[in-house]
Motif scaffolding. Structure first.
Motif, PDB file in Angstrom:
ATOM      1  N   TYR A  33      27.261  82.273  48.983  1.00 21.89           N
ATOM      2  CA  TYR A  33      28.532  82.715  49.549  1.00 21.89           C
ATOM      3  C   TYR A  33      29.263  81.533  50.167  1.00 21.89           C
ATOM      4  O   TYR A  33      28.635  80.546  50.594  1.00 21.89           O
ATOM      5  CB  TYR A  33      28.302  83.779  50.630  1.00 21.89           C
ATOM      6  N   LYS A  34      30.603  81.629  50.208  1.00 22.17           N
ATOM      7  CA  LYS A  34      31.418  80.598  50.839  1.00 22.17           C
ATOM      8  C   LYS A  34      32.348  81.243  51.862  1.00 22.17           C
ATOM      9  O   LYS A  34      33.029  82.236  51.555  1.00 22.17           O
ATOM     10  CB  LYS A  34      32.235  79.828  49.806  1.00 22.17           C
ATOM     11  N   CYS A  35      32.337  80.686  53.051  1.00 22.31           N
ATOM     12  CA  CYS A  35      33.250  81.154  54.101  1.00 22.31           C
ATOM     13  C   CYS A  35      34.676  80.721  53.744  1.00 22.31           C
ATOM     14  O   CYS A  35      34.932  79.537  53.502  1.00 22.31           O
ATOM     15  CB  CYS A  35      32.827  80.581  55.454  1.00 22.31           C
ATOM     16  N   VAL A  36      35.615  81.660  53.688  1.00 25.25           N
ATOM     17  CA  VAL A  36      37.000  81.362  53.326  1.00 25.25           C
ATOM     18  C   VAL A  36      37.638  80.431  54.352  1.00 25.25           C
ATOM     19  O   VAL A  36      38.383  79.505  53.999  1.00 25.25           O
ATOM     20  CB  VAL A  36      37.819  82.667  53.193  1.00 25.25           C
ATOM     21  N   ASP A  37      37.335  80.626  55.613  1.00 25.73           N
ATOM     22  CA  ASP A  37      37.977  79.846  56.683  1.00 25.73           C
ATOM     23  C   ASP A  37      37.449  78.422  56.765  1.00 25.73           C
ATOM     24  O   ASP A  37      38.221  77.465  56.912  1.00 25.73           O
ATOM     25  CB  ASP A  37      37.784  80.545  58.031  1.00 25.73           C
ATOM     26  N   THR A  38      36.139  78.251  56.685  1.00 26.98           N
ATOM     27  CA  THR A  38      35.546  76.918  56.879  1.00 26.98           C
ATOM     28  C   THR A  38      35.116  76.257  55.578  1.00 26.98           C
ATOM     29  O   THR A  38      34.792  75.069  55.569  1.00 26.98           O
ATOM     30  CB  THR A  38      34.315  77.019  57.790  1.00 26.98           C
ATOM     31  N   GLU A  39      35.052  77.037  54.470  1.00 27.67           N
ATOM     32  CA  GLU A  39      34.575  76.586  53.166  1.00 27.67           C
ATOM     33  C   GLU A  39      33.097  76.182  53.185  1.00 27.67           C
ATOM     34  O   GLU A  39      32.614  75.525  52.260  1.00 27.67           O
ATOM     35  CB  GLU A  39      35.428  75.443  52.616  1.00 27.67           C
ATOM     36  N   GLU A  40      32.389  76.564  54.237  1.00 30.34           N
ATOM     37  CA  GLU A  40      30.949  76.310  54.275  1.00 30.34           C
ATOM     38  C   GLU A  40      30.231  77.324  53.394  1.00 30.34           C
ATOM     39  O   GLU A  40      30.584  78.505  53.359  1.00 30.34           O
ATOM     40  CB  GLU A  40      30.432  76.413  55.712  1.00 30.34           C
ATOM     41  N   GLU A  41      29.218  76.846  52.693  1.00 34.69           N
ATOM     42  CA  GLU A  41      28.442  77.712  51.813  1.00 34.69           C
ATOM     43  C   GLU A  41      27.154  78.142  52.506  1.00 34.69           C
ATOM     44  O   GLU A  41      26.576  77.388  53.297  1.00 34.69           O
ATOM     45  CB  GLU A  41      28.131  76.994  50.504  1.00 34.69           C
ATOM     46  N   PHE A  42      26.711  79.354  52.183  1.00 34.76           N
ATOM     47  CA  PHE A  42      25.487  79.863  52.802  1.00 34.76           C
ATOM     48  C   PHE A  42      24.872  80.918  51.896  1.00 34.76           C
ATOM     49  O   PHE A  42      25.500  81.390  50.933  1.00 34.76           O
ATOM     50  CB  PHE A  42      25.784  80.461  54.184  1.00 34.76           C
ATOM     51  N   THR A  43      23.644  81.269  52.175  1.00 36.23           N
ATOM     52  CA  THR A  43      22.956  82.329  51.443  1.00 36.23           C
ATOM     53  C   THR A  43      22.454  83.369  52.435  1.00 36.23           C
ATOM     54  O   THR A  43      22.534  83.182  53.643  1.00 36.23           O
ATOM     55  CB  THR A  43      21.762  81.788  50.634  1.00 36.23           C
ATOM     56  N   THR A  44      21.959  84.450  51.898  1.00 31.44           N
ATOM     57  CA  THR A  44      21.310  85.495  52.684  1.00 31.44           C
ATOM     58  C   THR A  44      19.905  85.690  52.139  1.00 31.44           C
ATOM     59  O   THR A  44      19.557  85.166  51.075  1.00 31.44           O
ATOM     60  CB  THR A  44      22.079  86.825  52.580  1.00 31.44           C
ATOM     61  N   ASN A  45      19.097  86.442  52.861  1.00 32.81           N
ATOM     62  CA  ASN A  45      17.743  86.724  52.375  1.00 32.81           C
ATOM     63  C   ASN A  45      17.787  87.410  51.018  1.00 32.81           C
ATOM     64  O   ASN A  45      16.952  87.139  50.139  1.00 32.81           O
ATOM     65  CB  ASN A  45      16.991  87.600  53.379  1.00 32.81           C
TER      66      ASN A  45
END
Length: 328
Positions: A33-45
């Motif tokens: 996933y990518k945060c629209v505001d910060t463009e940081e990418e992350f995952t979930t369990n």
């Protein structure tokens, strides 16, 4: 889903990534996933589990390693406990249980499991197992000899692709699961053949998108009316013979052709696990009430159908990671 950084919107991304497992490199559709505001990418369990499942699928496919459902079914068909199966194969006492629960076998152990899948191979393993009591050996050999006589003719007749691969969603085909899917989807719904075929396609493919495996192990073919299970007529007839559902042939007024209406028979859906039932519930709630023409239109937007429609080819489940249909 909200961004863990800002609480704002996020975008689900799928891109090809090279991942390593036990020394092998595989290109898999990696989700994050990518945060629209910060463009940081992350995952979930959840997506970590999906990505790992897809990586493990690729490794199993390359090295012909049985999948957990196969490992379970190998033991079940002989009527052997997990502990006894580990003993027969020379594993640690909990090893076979762990493999059934998803651990990926080492190559040497995988070869022994694959050998046990064949009744004659299982008999050879029993003969070589010195720790097993003779009474158990005789019982299991008798069962294996019975299975050798029966063979797998019915499954081979019903399903085009037998071994787990990307064409059947890395799932060994199961007429029980397929029939229970039809029964579940048609319960309290007025479903005819064309719509049912689309619901089955989306059920198997959405499940693959979320968990890395299909539900039924069925292959889907691209035809003019959209994706359909390969040999769906034969599959439906056999499911009706099993008593999972009823097919009512209805003659429509002003039409020369007849429609096939499906009705669920009182069923516990015992072949389906909780995650599979959750997927089917989602499909039923969000797609089953759509007009048939709308479901056909949606299926014609799917890349897997577009790529295979001209040749009426089988649709690779890996297209499922980019399904166009939107579900909540």
């Amino acid at each position: 889903m909200e961004s863990p950084f800002t609480g704002g919107k996020v975008i689900r991304q799928v891109k090809e990534e090279e991942l390593e497992f036990r020394g092998d490199i595989f290109t898999v559709p990696y989700t994050n996933y990518k945060c629209v505001d910060t463009e940081e990418e992350f995952t979930t369990n959840e997506v970590d589990t999906l990505n790992l499942a897809l990586l493990h699928n690729a490794y199993r496919e390359k090295h012909n390693i049985p999948f957990p459902i196969e490992i379970f079914e190998i033991r079940e068909k002989y009527g052997v406990s997990q502990t006894k199966m580990s003993e027969i194969l020379g594993f640690g006492p909990n090893t076979y249980r762990n493999y059934e629960n998803g651990d990926v076998p080492q190559l040497t152990n995988a070869k022994l499991i694959s050998l046990a899948a064949k009744p004659n191979g299982f008999i050879d393993l029993l003969d070589e197992c010195d720790s097993l009591k003779q009474s158990y050996k005789e019982k299991y050999i008798k069962k294996a000899e019975s299975l050798m006589r029966e063979g797998a003719a019915m499954t081979q007749f019903l399903f085009k692709v037998q071994e787990p691969c990307s064409l059947n969603g890395y799932m060994k085909p199961s007429i029980d699961k397929f029939s229970d899917m039809v029964s579940f989807l048609s319960e309290d719904k007025e479903l005819y053949k064309v719509k049912l075929n689309k619901l089955l396609y989306y059920s198997d493919n959405v499940h693959f998108k979320n968990f890395g495996q299909s539900i039924s192990g069925a292959t889907y073919q691209a035809i003019q009316m959209g994706p359909v299970p390969h040999k769906y007529g034969t599959l439906f007839d056999h499911g009706e013979e099993l008593g999972r559902f009823i097919i009512e042939r209805i003659q429509f007024e002003n039409y020369e052709s007849e429609g096939e209406k499906f009705s669920s028979v009182n069923n516990t859906f015992k072949s389906l696990n909780d995650k599979e039932l959750e997927t089917l519930t989602l499909i039923k709630e969000e797609l089953a009430d759509l007009p048939t023409k709308e479901l056909i239109r949606l299926s014609h937007e799917e890349e897997g159908w577009k790529k295979n429609e001209e040749e009426k080819g089988l649709i690779d489940y890996r297209y499922a990671v980019n399904l166009k249909v939107t579900l909540s």
